[in-house]
Structures are given as C-alpha cells and as structure tokens.
Design a protein around this motif. Sequence first.
Motif, mmCIF file in Angstrom:
data_model
loop_
_atom_site.group_PDB
_atom_site.id
_atom_site.type_symbol
_atom_site.label_atom_id
_atom_site.label_comp_id
_atom_site.label_asym_id
_atom_site.label_seq_id
_atom_site.Cartn_x
_atom_site.Cartn_y
_atom_site.Cartn_z
ATOM 1 N N THR A 1 9.391 19.954 8.257
ATOM 2 C CA THR A 1 9.510 21.336 8.705
ATOM 3 C C THR A 1 9.749 21.362 10.204
ATOM 4 N N VAL A 2 10.368 22.439 10.655
ATOM 5 C CA VAL A 2 10.607 22.611 12.084
ATOM 6 C C VAL A 2 9.406 23.293 12.711
ATOM 7 N N ILE A 3 9.004 22.803 13.877
ATOM 8 C CA ILE A 3 7.869 23.407 14.580
ATOM 9 C C ILE A 3 8.325 24.726 15.220
ATOM 10 N N PRO A 4 7.678 25.837 14.888
ATOM 11 C CA PRO A 4 8.107 27.142 15.424
ATOM 12 C C PRO A 4 8.053 27.181 16.950
ATOM 13 N N GLU A 5 8.998 27.903 17.541
ATOM 14 C CA GLU A 5 9.077 27.982 18.999
ATOM 15 C C GLU A 5 7.888 28.715 19.615
ATOM 16 N N PHE A 6 7.255 29.602 18.848
ATOM 17 C CA PHE A 6 6.138 30.374 19.421
ATOM 18 C C PHE A 6 4.874 29.543 19.588
ATOM 19 N N ILE A 7 4.853 28.338 19.002
ATOM 20 C CA ILE A 7 3.678 27.476 19.175
ATOM 21 C C ILE A 7 3.812 26.731 20.498
ATOM 22 N N THR A 8 2.992 27.129 21.447
ATOM 23 C CA THR A 8 3.071 26.551 22.801
ATOM 24 C C THR A 8 1.755 25.929 23.247
ATOM 25 N N GLU B 1 10.204 18.921 18.145
ATOM 26 C CA GLU B 1 10.840 19.947 17.310
ATOM 27 C C GLU B 1 10.517 19.884 15.832
ATOM 28 N N LYS B 2 9.971 18.778 15.325
ATOM 29 C CA LYS B 2 9.793 18.674 13.874
ATOM 30 C C LYS B 2 8.515 17.949 13.474
ATOM 31 N N PHE B 3 8.142 18.201 12.222
ATOM 32 C CA PHE B 3 6.966 17.602 11.583
ATOM 33 C C PHE B 3 7.448 16.982 10.274
ATOM 34 N N ILE B 4 7.241 15.665 10.117
ATOM 35 C CA ILE B 4 7.734 14.960 8.925
ATOM 36 C C ILE B 4 6.590 14.190 8.280
ATOM 37 N N ILE B 5 6.497 14.282 6.963
ATOM 38 C CA ILE B 5 5.592 13.436 6.191
ATOM 39 C C ILE B 5 6.437 12.669 5.171
ATOM 40 N N GLN C 1 0.826 -1.203 0.000
ATOM 41 C CA GLN C 1 0.000 0.000 0.000
ATOM 42 C C GLN C 1 0.864 1.258 0.000
ATOM 43 N N THR C 2 0.327 2.324 -0.589
ATOM 44 C CA THR C 2 0.981 3.627 -0.526
ATOM 45 C C THR C 2 0.486 4.341 0.727
ATOM 46 N N VAL C 3 1.408 4.571 1.652
ATOM 47 C CA VAL C 3 1.047 5.093 2.973
ATOM 48 C C VAL C 3 1.576 6.520 3.127
ATOM 49 N N PHE C 4 0.698 7.392 3.594
ATOM 50 C CA PHE C 4 1.032 8.790 3.880
ATOM 51 C C PHE C 4 1.377 8.862 5.370
ATOM 52 N N MET C 5 2.660 8.569 5.694
ATOM 53 C CA MET C 5 3.067 8.455 7.086
ATOM 54 C C MET C 5 3.431 9.829 7.645
ATOM 55 N N THR C 6 2.832 10.171 8.791
ATOM 56 C CA THR C 6 3.047 11.479 9.417
ATOM 57 C C THR C 6 3.627 11.291 10.809
ATOM 58 N N TYR C 7 4.693 12.047 11.081
ATOM 59 C CA TYR C 7 5.412 11.915 12.353
ATOM 60 C C TYR C 7 5.697 13.295 12.936
ATOM 61 N N THR C 8 5.571 13.405 14.256
ATOM 62 C CA THR C 8 6.002 14.626 14.943
ATOM 63 C C THR C 8 6.668 14.270 16.269
ATOM 64 N N ASP C 9 7.594 15.153 16.678
ATOM 65 C CA ASP C 9 8.096 15.119 18.043
ATOM 66 C C ASP C 9 8.101 16.559 18.541
#
Length: 442
Positions: free
Chosen positions: A172-179, A154-158, A144-152
């Motif tokens: 992309t890097v998660i901006p520091e102002f997002i709290t 500091e970062k967001f990866i697809i 299957q073609t999977v759209f895998m999404t990951y976050t920790d």
Amino acid sequence: MGLISVEISDSSIKGAVFKKKNGTLDIIDYNIKKTGKYYISIFYQDFIYATVVLPPVKDEDTLHFLIKNRLSDKLEPETDYIFLPTKNKVLSENQVEYTVYAIPEDLFYDAVKKLNITNLSDVEVFTLSQFALSGITSRISEDQTVFMTYTDDEKFIITVSKGGRVLYTRSTVIPEFITEEQQLVNFYYENFNLTYIYVVQNQGIDIDSVGLVGKISKVEQFVELIFSFSQKPVYTVLPELFLKESDFDRFCDYIIPIGTINLEDNFNFLPSQIKHTKTFSLLTKNISFVLVTILILFVAYNIDRYTVLMEKYRSLERSYLQLKQDFQNEILSKNISPEQIQYLTGYINLLSPEKTVIYTLNQIADVLYLIKNENINISYQDRKKFISIRSEQKFSSITEMENFKKLLNSKLQKLKEYRINNRTVYDIDKLECKIHLELIEE
C-alpha cells in the motif's frame, strides 16, 4: 562490467552499480547511466494473481495460451501480458494446478525507456518490488516461512515467502497526510496487524518469524508492538550478509535493488521474446568459443595435421551455422516451415491411362504439401470431379495447431475451381486434428 540494479516507482528512480564476488555485493558507483547488466524492479500494485487448473502441457507457449484463455475475464482487451506460472501440484492425470502472476508487458518497455536502455538483452531481471523482497528472505532463511515487512518514504510492503517462493504479498502507498512519527507507527501497526491475521487465519500459512527491512526496521516502538502481537521471533536484516562494506542506513535505502540481484528466476518477468534472444545469444557465444578453442588446439598440437583438422573445423562451423539458423527460426521467429515432401510418390496407385490425374494433383499441390500421411480419393460423378482427402495430424503446441489451421484455410481459399466442404475437427486438449476435406469441381 557492473551489475546495475534499479527500483522505479511513480515518484522516483533509485539504484546503484554493484560488483558481486563470492555471493557478496559491493556498491561501486551510484551513476546508473553506465553500461552493464540491468536488474530492474518496479512498484506496481495492480498485478493479477490467480490459481488455475489446466491440462498438462509440455511447452511454454501452449501453457501461456491456456492461461490467457482461463484468465480472460481478468485481462484488459488488446493488452499483451507477461505470465509467471508456478506449478503447485498434480491433481490428476489430466489436471495440474498452477499459481499465476501476470502484469502488462508495456510495463517492461516503459521501464527500459525511462532508463534509456537500447540493448534489451542487457536486462537480466525485471520484477516487482514486492517480489524483490523474497531475494532477501531466501538468503537468510531458506527453510522458514518469513513475514518480511518493508517500508520507505512512499510505500509499505509485506511479502510472505519460504525458500525463495512467494506465498503472499500485499502493498500500500503511505498517505501524504501522515507526517508525524506516531501517525506513522499507527499506520504501520494497523497494516501489519490486519495482514498478519489474514495470512494466518484466511490463508492458513504458519509464520516462523518476522523480518523487518527498510525504514521500519529502525522504529523501536513498532518492533515492540509486533513482537507482543505475533509472539514470533522478530529480527532486522544485517547489512554484512549482503554488502561487503556498508552502514545500516545505506543498506536500508537499497534493500529492493539488493533483493532484485538475489532474486530467484521464477519471479523474473522478462518478456519471453527477450528471454529467447538472450538464450540464443548465449548459445552462439558458447559455440563460437568452442570453435575458437578447437582452432587454437589445432595450431598448438600439430601443424602437420592442418588439412585434416581444418576440415573438421569447417564441418563444425557448418553445423554451428545450421544450428544458429534452426534455433533462430524455432525460438525467435516461431515460424517453422512445413516439411516439403515429394507428394507424387504417394500417389503412384492413382496413375491411370487418364492423364487428368497428374493435372488434378498439381492443382491441389499446395494443400498436399501441407498435409502429412493423407488418404486421397478422386472420383467422377455427373461429369464432375470429387476429391476426398482424409488425414490425422498431431501438434506439439496450440500455436502450431493454430498456424496449421490458418495456413490450410489460406491454401483452400486459393482453389477457385472447387467448392470446398471442410469438415476438419481440431482437438485442443489432445493437440491433434482429424482432417476431412471434400473438393467438388465447379
């Protein structure tokens, strides 16, 4: 010996020591400063991605040489790169399409320095965090073609992949102002939404399902939003598919290291010289094992045949040492000496009462050693000696051709007694050259 899997980012180094049995991992320690086999991933966003069309080639060095030339406008000057080409399709007899990823080679050496790794052969895998996610997808859904999404934190990866092959990735890097949590959900959804639309509409990739791993898999509001948007099955990855004993939170924390251990080799960015060293080491170990086994069987089988079998052992040992030397010269040094032949054999027909012919051949002996199957003619005009040398040479790689060209030019420069007209033509596409040399005595 444990499997030490580590992820390196700008702000942290996170890893654990794993033991693998029957395809399942078990975390046995969190002290990564131990001896073992290393699986390293780094979070690096500025990798190069391109599709190139090249002539068909047989060896890795030639392929990388052509890729480097084709991507010269994308590469930083004076920087060595690691290339990962994947053959997409054969367009014609003389054209092959490749997908190519490239990263600066310094990233590898920076990573092993941070981890204080002195024996580089201990590194089994070196990759990017984005590609490590395909090591998760390939284990749970091969077709299957999977759209895998990951976050920790500091970062967001697809990473979109199928059967271990990455079709598209974005991070992309998660901006520091997002709290606040709602800000985070909005950030997740916006990036997911835009990437999903781009992949489906612009890239023409049909998505079968959406996978969630890491912190994002625990955000229920986001799961509901993307299901309503994509209308595709959405699932979180179960820890028990990968770890023998682990709670869900710990599994989420070590997704990238786990994926790196399970990664397909076509996304291993180990530098070629490290791969060659590891291959050579494995070969010598296997040959040594065979030799030891033969010796043990000899003792157990029949002590009376000691002399005969010992001679066979010595013969195998000599073959092993020769193979080791040849392999080291070919794979590690990439410096193969030209075949030395008895050049006078081909020139019997040149012998004449004039003793100067042998002297002339000795003068240009270094050039004649280098060129194979040459056609040589020596003549005299106006008391000057004219030597014409013609030949055709074939090569197995562009590297071999370039080395030959440099060596030939070097030999010719040493012939101070002659004025040289070098009309040799080199054909990179056909990996051959037509040699035409004129040496005129000064």
